[in-house]
Design an enzyme around this catalytic site. Structure first.
Site, mmCIF file in Angstrom:
data_model
loop_
_atom_site.group_PDB
_atom_site.id
_atom_site.type_symbol
_atom_site.label_atom_id
_atom_site.label_comp_id
_atom_site.label_asym_id
_atom_site.label_seq_id
_atom_site.Cartn_x
_atom_site.Cartn_y
_atom_site.Cartn_z
ATOM 1 N N LEU A 81 52.753 66.084 51.722
ATOM 2 C CA LEU A 81 51.318 66.055 51.432
ATOM 3 C C LEU A 81 50.676 64.751 51.895
ATOM 4 C CD1 LEU A 81 51.363 67.529 47.780
ATOM 5 C CD2 LEU A 81 50.912 68.750 49.917
ATOM 6 N N ASP A 120 55.329 54.370 53.268
ATOM 7 C CA ASP A 120 56.460 55.215 52.862
ATOM 8 C C ASP A 120 57.754 54.419 52.897
ATOM 9 O OD1 ASP A 120 56.562 58.634 52.777
ATOM 10 O OD2 ASP A 120 58.419 57.480 52.595
ATOM 11 N N SER A 173 58.350 49.921 48.675
ATOM 12 C CA SER A 173 58.283 50.890 47.575
ATOM 13 C C SER A 173 56.959 50.698 46.842
ATOM 14 C CB SER A 173 59.432 50.653 46.593
ATOM 15 O OG SER A 173 59.205 51.404 45.414
ATOM 16 N N VAL A 174 56.435 51.788 46.301
ATOM 17 C CA VAL A 174 55.210 51.672 45.508
ATOM 18 C C VAL A 174 55.397 50.771 44.283
ATOM 19 C CG1 VAL A 174 53.925 53.739 46.173
ATOM 20 C CG2 VAL A 174 55.796 53.949 44.524
ATOM 21 N N ASN A 220 50.289 58.898 46.000
ATOM 22 C CA ASN A 220 50.913 60.189 46.316
ATOM 23 C C ASN A 220 52.445 60.142 46.277
ATOM 24 O OD1 ASN A 220 51.074 62.912 47.918
ATOM 25 N ND2 ASN A 220 52.208 61.422 49.161
ATOM 26 N N SER A 222 50.576 67.000 38.428
ATOM 27 C CA SER A 222 51.308 68.226 38.755
ATOM 28 C C SER A 222 51.099 69.269 37.658
ATOM 29 C CB SER A 222 52.803 67.916 38.865
ATOM 30 O OG SER A 222 53.544 69.116 38.911
ATOM 31 N N TYR A 241 59.737 64.365 34.978
ATOM 32 C CA TYR A 241 58.654 64.514 35.958
ATOM 33 C C TYR A 241 57.343 64.913 35.255
ATOM 34 C CZ TYR A 241 56.484 66.370 40.277
ATOM 35 O OH TYR A 241 55.655 66.632 41.342
ATOM 36 N N ALA A 268 55.852 61.975 33.499
ATOM 37 C CA ALA A 268 55.228 61.040 34.438
ATOM 38 C C ALA A 268 53.901 61.594 34.957
ATOM 39 C CB ALA A 268 56.179 60.769 35.605
ATOM 40 N N LYS A 269 53.894 62.879 35.279
ATOM 41 C CA LYS A 269 52.719 63.463 35.934
ATOM 42 C C LYS A 269 51.541 63.590 34.971
ATOM 43 C CE LYS A 269 53.766 63.978 40.214
ATOM 44 N NZ LYS A 269 53.251 62.936 41.121
ATOM 45 N N ARG A 306 59.342 69.188 51.574
ATOM 46 C CA ARG A 306 60.795 69.143 51.287
ATOM 47 C C ARG A 306 61.037 69.176 49.781
ATOM 48 N NH1 ARG A 306 62.645 62.816 52.192
ATOM 49 N NH2 ARG A 306 61.441 62.043 50.424
HETATM 50 P P1 NAD Z 1 57.648 64.646 49.840
HETATM 51 O O1 NAD Z 1 59.014 64.347 49.363
HETATM 52 O O2 NAD Z 1 57.485 65.357 51.128
HETATM 53 O O3 NAD Z 1 56.752 63.332 49.903
HETATM 54 C C1 NAD Z 1 56.904 62.273 49.021
HETATM 55 C C2 NAD Z 1 56.937 61.011 49.835
HETATM 56 O O4 NAD Z 1 56.974 59.888 48.950
HETATM 57 C C3 NAD Z 1 58.178 60.946 50.721
HETATM 58 O O5 NAD Z 1 57.797 60.749 52.063
HETATM 59 C C4 NAD Z 1 58.956 59.766 50.154
HETATM 60 O O6 NAD Z 1 59.679 59.040 51.128
HETATM 61 C C5 NAD Z 1 57.861 58.948 49.521
HETATM 62 N N1 NAD Z 1 58.366 58.052 48.470
HETATM 63 C C6 NAD Z 1 59.247 58.351 47.496
HETATM 64 N N2 NAD Z 1 59.476 57.282 46.729
HETATM 65 C C7 NAD Z 1 58.728 56.274 47.232
HETATM 66 C C8 NAD Z 1 58.532 54.920 46.869
HETATM 67 N N3 NAD Z 1 59.186 54.382 45.831
HETATM 68 N N4 NAD Z 1 57.661 54.179 47.585
HETATM 69 C C9 NAD Z 1 57.009 54.709 48.650
HETATM 70 N N5 NAD Z 1 57.182 55.975 49.051
HETATM 71 C C10 NAD Z 1 58.022 56.751 48.352
HETATM 72 O O7 NAD Z 1 56.961 65.494 48.664
HETATM 73 P P2 NAD Z 1 55.460 66.035 48.502
HETATM 74 O O8 NAD Z 1 55.575 67.415 47.983
HETATM 75 O O9 NAD Z 1 54.645 65.755 49.691
HETATM 76 O O10 NAD Z 1 54.964 65.130 47.266
HETATM 77 C C11 NAD Z 1 53.815 64.305 47.323
HETATM 78 C C12 NAD Z 1 53.306 64.123 45.905
HETATM 79 O O11 NAD Z 1 52.807 65.376 45.401
HETATM 80 C C13 NAD Z 1 54.368 63.680 44.922
HETATM 81 O O12 NAD Z 1 53.814 62.767 44.000
HETATM 82 C C14 NAD Z 1 54.737 64.955 44.206
HETATM 83 O O13 NAD Z 1 55.281 64.714 42.938
HETATM 84 C C15 NAD Z 1 53.390 65.630 44.152
HETATM 85 N N6 NAD Z 1 53.433 67.072 43.945
HETATM 86 C C16 NAD Z 1 53.827 67.897 44.943
HETATM 87 C C17 NAD Z 1 53.822 69.259 44.728
HETATM 88 C C18 NAD Z 1 54.166 70.231 45.815
HETATM 89 O O14 NAD Z 1 53.995 71.446 45.595
HETATM 90 N N7 NAD Z 1 54.608 69.775 46.976
HETATM 91 C C19 NAD Z 1 53.473 69.784 43.465
HETATM 92 C C20 NAD Z 1 53.057 68.905 42.474
HETATM 93 C C21 NAD Z 1 53.035 67.549 42.729
#
Ligand code: NAD
Length: 303
Positions: free
Chosen positions: A21, A40, A75-76, A99, A151, A164, A167-168, A199
């Site tokens: 995302l 990232d 890292s964030v 994100n 989420s 999770y 946290a969310k 992923r």
């Molecule tokens: P993703 O795994 O593709 O992307 C998450 C990214 O965050 C990855 O590129 C990862 O390398 C990066 N990341 C992880 N830890 C990190 C850190 N400590 N510092 C910096 N970067 C870091 O997953 P996504 O689905 O794109 O998730 C994006 C966000 O959306 C997340 O917060 C996830 O919890 C939330 N979310 C996603 C969904 C969904 O349906 N995909 C649903 C609800 C919430």
């Protein structure tokens, strides 16, 4: 037709933008003229390892169409360094999209402290650290837009996601208070609960649906929330598959008891249906509104 949304003079940070995302958000902001910090760490979905290439690739993609972007690989949890990257390269920060995220799914009885702590650290502490570092600059310039990624697992709960979900929904609590604190400085703060094929959700969503849940179908909302056109704050929006909706709290009108005489568990049982009846429910927008019914009950029995 709505006004065109552009970010020509603005700088946007998207955390976790090396894939999924976040990548889609970063690309869309850049297409709309923003200078973007693509952060990232490049680790696994479970929060292991690091790889600079994730952020670098997205920066290349943005530059390939003539956009402006710079990578950050911290890292964030070191959010101040991410903000510093924006300042060093572009001299300002206008929009922050929190994100980045990981998963450590386990049913609660199998949950280990390390799973609980790491999920908290990345989602909550990471979003706190990055936002806290950006906040003084947003206040100073009397403009800012902050988006947190919540989420449906936090809003509604989901098996195996106690860490999770905690946290969310915590991020929505943070959203609500920062919306109140930021308002006078025109810092508007909103949260999204997205669904997208990444992923993180691969294997969890049936493949036919998965193919249709393109991450790009989440980003238009995020870019809108990041723009000056958006005047809403404290909102929570579910988004995915080309659909966007707003979520709010709902509370029953409840039942009142005499506070001086006190009341028993049996009194609660007798009123249970009324306590749980959402007919004509209230939708308190803030603490003051939320406390109105309680205050009315005190007043009712004060005489
Ligand atoms: P993703 O795994 O593709 O992307 C998450 C990214 O965050 C990855 O590129 C990862 O390398 C990066 N990341 C992880 N830890 C990190 C850190 N400590 N510092 C910096 N970067 C870091 O997953 P996504 O689905 O794109 O998730 C994006 C966000 O959306 C997340 O917060 C996830 O919890 C939330 N979310 C996603 C969904 C969904 O349906 N995909 C649903 C609800 C919430």
């Amino acid at each position: 037709m709505s006004d065109v949304i552009r970010f020509e003079d603005q700088v946007v940070i998207v955390t976790g933008a090396g894939g999924g995302l976040g990548r889609a958000h970063a690309l869309l902001f850049a297409h709309h003229g923003a200078r973007v910090v693509v952060n990232d760490l490049g680790g696994s979905t479970h929060g292991e390892g690091a790889n600079a290439s994730a952020a670098d690739k997205v920066v290349e993609e943005i530059r390939a169409f003539g956009g402006t972007a710079v990578a950050n690989h911290d890292s964030v949890t070191d959010g101040d360094r991410i903000v510093q990257t924006a300042l060093d390269h572009f001299g300002r920060i206008d929009v922050l999209v929190n994100n980045a995220g990981i998963l450590r799914d386990k049913s609660f009885h199998k949950m280990e402290d390390a799973d609980w702590d790491l999920v908290y650290k990345v989602h909550v502490e990471g979003a706190y650290k990055t936002t806290h570092a950006a906040w003084p600059y947003l206040r100073e310039q009397n403009f800012g837009r902050v988006i947190f990624t919540s989420s449906t697992s936090g809003i509604y709960g989901n098996f195996g996601q106690s860490n999770y979900g905690m946290a969310k929904l915590g991020l929505y609590g943070l959203t609500r208070t920062l919306a109140i604190e930021g308002r006078k400085n025109n810092i508007l703060v909103n949260a999204i609960a997205p669904t997208g094929a990444t992923r993180m959700t691969e294997g969890l969503i049936p493949s036919q649906v998965f193919e249709q849940l393109k991450p790009e179908l989440v980003s238009p909302l995020v870019v809108y929330l990041g723009s000056a056109a958006c005047q809403d704050t404290g909102g929570l929006f579910e988004v995915g598959g080309g659909w966007v909706g707003k979520v709010r709290w709902e509370r029953s009108l409840g039942a009142g008891f005499d506070p001086k005489a006190g009341f028993s568990p049996e009194d609660v049982a007798a009123q249970w249906q009324r306590i749980c009846d959402f007919e004509g429910a209230a939708h308190p927008a803030d603490n003051v509104e939320a406390l109105k019914e309680m205050m009315a009950n005190l007043q009712k029995y004060a005489l």
